[in-house]
Design an enzyme around this catalytic site. Structure first.
Site, PDB file in Angstrom:
ATOM      1  N   ASP A 118       0.630  -0.821  -0.197  1.00  0.00           N
ATOM      2  CA  ASP A 118       0.246   0.011   0.219  1.00  0.00           C
ATOM      3  C   ASP A 118       0.914   1.438  -0.007  1.00  0.00           C
ATOM      4  O   ASP A 118       1.654   1.175   0.671  1.00  0.00           O
ATOM      5  CB  ASP A 118      -1.050   0.232   1.479  1.00  0.00           C
ATOM      6  CG  ASP A 118      -1.808   1.214   1.217  1.00  0.00           C
ATOM      7  OD1 ASP A 118      -3.041   0.474   0.922  1.00  0.00           O
ATOM      8  OD2 ASP A 118      -1.825   2.599   1.317  1.00  0.00           O
ATOM      9  N   ILE A 119       0.097   2.265  -0.946  1.00  0.00           N
ATOM     10  CA  ILE A 119       1.170   3.536  -1.123  1.00  0.00           C
ATOM     11  C   ILE A 119       0.845   4.235   0.647  1.00  0.00           C
ATOM     12  O   ILE A 119       2.323   5.111   0.605  1.00  0.00           O
ATOM     13  CB  ILE A 119       1.065   3.964  -2.254  1.00  0.00           C
ATOM     14  CG1 ILE A 119       1.992   5.160  -2.652  1.00  0.00           C
ATOM     15  CG2 ILE A 119      -0.418   5.410  -1.697  1.00  0.00           C
ATOM     16  CD1 ILE A 119       1.513   5.306  -4.577  1.00  0.00           C
ATOM     17  N   GLN A 164     -14.863   2.225   1.480  1.00  0.00           N
ATOM     18  CA  GLN A 164     -13.609   2.219   0.022  1.00  0.00           C
ATOM     19  C   GLN A 164     -13.738   3.698  -1.251  1.00  0.00           C
ATOM     20  O   GLN A 164     -14.259   4.002  -0.681  1.00  0.00           O
ATOM     21  CB  GLN A 164     -14.672   1.379  -0.375  1.00  0.00           C
ATOM     22  CG  GLN A 164     -13.484   0.477  -2.236  1.00  0.00           C
ATOM     23  CD  GLN A 164     -14.336  -0.726  -2.250  1.00  0.00           C
ATOM     24  OE1 GLN A 164     -15.895  -0.986  -2.533  1.00  0.00           O
ATOM     25  NE2 GLN A 164     -14.448  -1.240  -4.275  1.00  0.00           N
ATOM     26  N   HIS A 212     -10.441  -5.592  -3.519  1.00  0.00           N
ATOM     27  CA  HIS A 212      -8.951  -5.828  -2.676  1.00  0.00           C
ATOM     28  C   HIS A 212      -9.043  -6.012  -0.990  1.00  0.00           C
ATOM     29  O   HIS A 212      -9.997  -5.173  -1.057  1.00  0.00           O
ATOM     30  CB  HIS A 212      -8.156  -4.746  -2.670  1.00  0.00           C
ATOM     31  CG  HIS A 212      -8.547  -3.351  -2.038  1.00  0.00           C
ATOM     32  ND1 HIS A 212      -8.874  -2.375  -3.507  1.00  0.00           N
ATOM     33  CD2 HIS A 212      -8.296  -2.580  -1.410  1.00  0.00           C
ATOM     34  CE1 HIS A 212      -9.894  -1.221  -2.265  1.00  0.00           C
ATOM     35  NE2 HIS A 212      -9.130  -0.915  -1.361  1.00  0.00           N
TER      36      HIS A 212
HETATM   37  P1  5GP Z   1      -9.651   1.320  -0.029  1.00  0.00           P
HETATM   38  O1  5GP Z   1      -9.743   2.784   1.006  1.00  0.00           O
HETATM   39  O2  5GP Z   1     -10.224   1.318  -1.413  1.00  0.00           O
HETATM   40  O3  5GP Z   1      -9.743   0.130   1.010  1.00  0.00           O
HETATM   41  O4  5GP Z   1      -8.320   0.925  -0.251  1.00  0.00           O
HETATM   42  C1  5GP Z   1      -7.270   1.538  -0.968  1.00  0.00           C
HETATM   43  C2  5GP Z   1      -6.250   1.171  -1.300  1.00  0.00           C
HETATM   44  O5  5GP Z   1      -5.539   1.907  -2.099  1.00  0.00           O
HETATM   45  C3  5GP Z   1      -5.121   3.134   0.436  1.00  0.00           C
HETATM   46  O6  5GP Z   1      -5.118   2.251   1.342  1.00  0.00           O
HETATM   47  C4  5GP Z   1      -4.847   3.925  -0.332  1.00  0.00           C
HETATM   48  O7  5GP Z   1      -3.476   4.044  -0.065  1.00  0.00           O
HETATM   49  C5  5GP Z   1      -3.725   2.657  -1.586  1.00  0.00           C
HETATM   50  N1  5GP Z   1      -3.383   3.414  -2.905  1.00  0.00           N
HETATM   51  C6  5GP Z   1      -3.868   3.961  -3.141  1.00  0.00           C
HETATM   52  N2  5GP Z   1      -4.060   4.731  -4.575  1.00  0.00           N
HETATM   53  C7  5GP Z   1      -2.852   3.870  -4.883  1.00  0.00           C
HETATM   54  C8  5GP Z   1      -1.421   3.509  -6.014  1.00  0.00           C
HETATM   55  O8  5GP Z   1      -1.406   4.037  -6.492  1.00  0.00           O
HETATM   56  N3  5GP Z   1      -0.503   2.791  -5.497  1.00  0.00           N
HETATM   57  C9  5GP Z   1      -1.060   1.600  -3.986  1.00  0.00           C
HETATM   58  N4  5GP Z   1       0.070   1.147  -4.359  1.00  0.00           N
HETATM   59  N5  5GP Z   1      -1.826   2.099  -3.007  1.00  0.00           N
HETATM   60  C10 5GP Z   1      -2.627   2.918  -3.422  1.00  0.00           C
END
Ligand code: 5GP
Ligand code: ZN
Length: 143
Positions: A32-33, A95, A101
């Site tokens: 995760d970034i 999300q 994911h």
């Molecule tokens: P969500 O908020 O949908 O549960 O998780 C999305 C995750 O993707 C977040 O933790 C965010 O830091 C990660 N993320 C968003 N953009 C990128 C990216 O371009 N590369 C990577 N490796 N992680 C990302």
């Protein structure tokens, strides 16, 4: 079918850089970034699916098995004391990227993460009413 606007589809296709940590025929795992803790990884199906409600059962199973592999590695190689698997389905559930994911978040004794709710006994009638609705064979919710 890859979604041309989906960043995780682009990572799967190698069109965007990512720190890959695991991959197989159906899944890819990468860091995760914005990590919550050291070693925070994301596991995704190669095939685009928007969220938990849409992903096909075999893709879901493959993604969870891959998450278990990554969790075991966090335990063994990063010496994590525990692991949280988190999936957010829908905006109300936080999300932000609409390609299914699973977050694999290694946990370390004393790390600063907190439960996002305060556990307290609920109202028994309300719990039972929700359970009855979950059990009922009501008509599907319209889209
Ligand atoms: P969500 O908020 O949908 O549960 O998780 C999305 C995750 O993707 C977040 O933790 C965010 O830091 C990660 N993320 C968003 N953009 C990128 C990216 O371009 N590369 C990577 N490796 N992680 C990302
Ligand atoms: Zn995608």
């Amino acid at each position: 079918m890859p979604d041309p606007d989906c960043i995780f589809c682009k990572i799967v296709a190698g069109e965007l850089p990512a720190e890959l940590v695991d991959e197989d025929e159906r899944t890819v795992a990468f860091m995760d970034i914005s990590p919550a803790t050291r070693g925070h990884a994301l596991v995704v199906p190669r095939r685009h699916a928007r969220d938990l409600l849409e992903i096909e059962p075999d893709e879901l199973a493959a993604t969870l098995l891959a998450a278990q592999r990554v969790a075991r590695r966090a335990h063994e190689r990063l010496r994590a004391d525990g692991v949280n698997l988190i999936n957010s389905c829908g905006r109300a559930a936080w999300q932000t990227v609409y390609h299914f994911h699973v977050h694999v978040i290694p946990r370390y004794a004393g790390d600063p993460l907190k439960l996002p709710w305060v556990p307290a006994p609920g109202d028994e009638q309300q719990i039972a009413a929700a359970a009855a609705e979950l059990r009922s064979a009501a008509a599907p919710r319209p889209c």
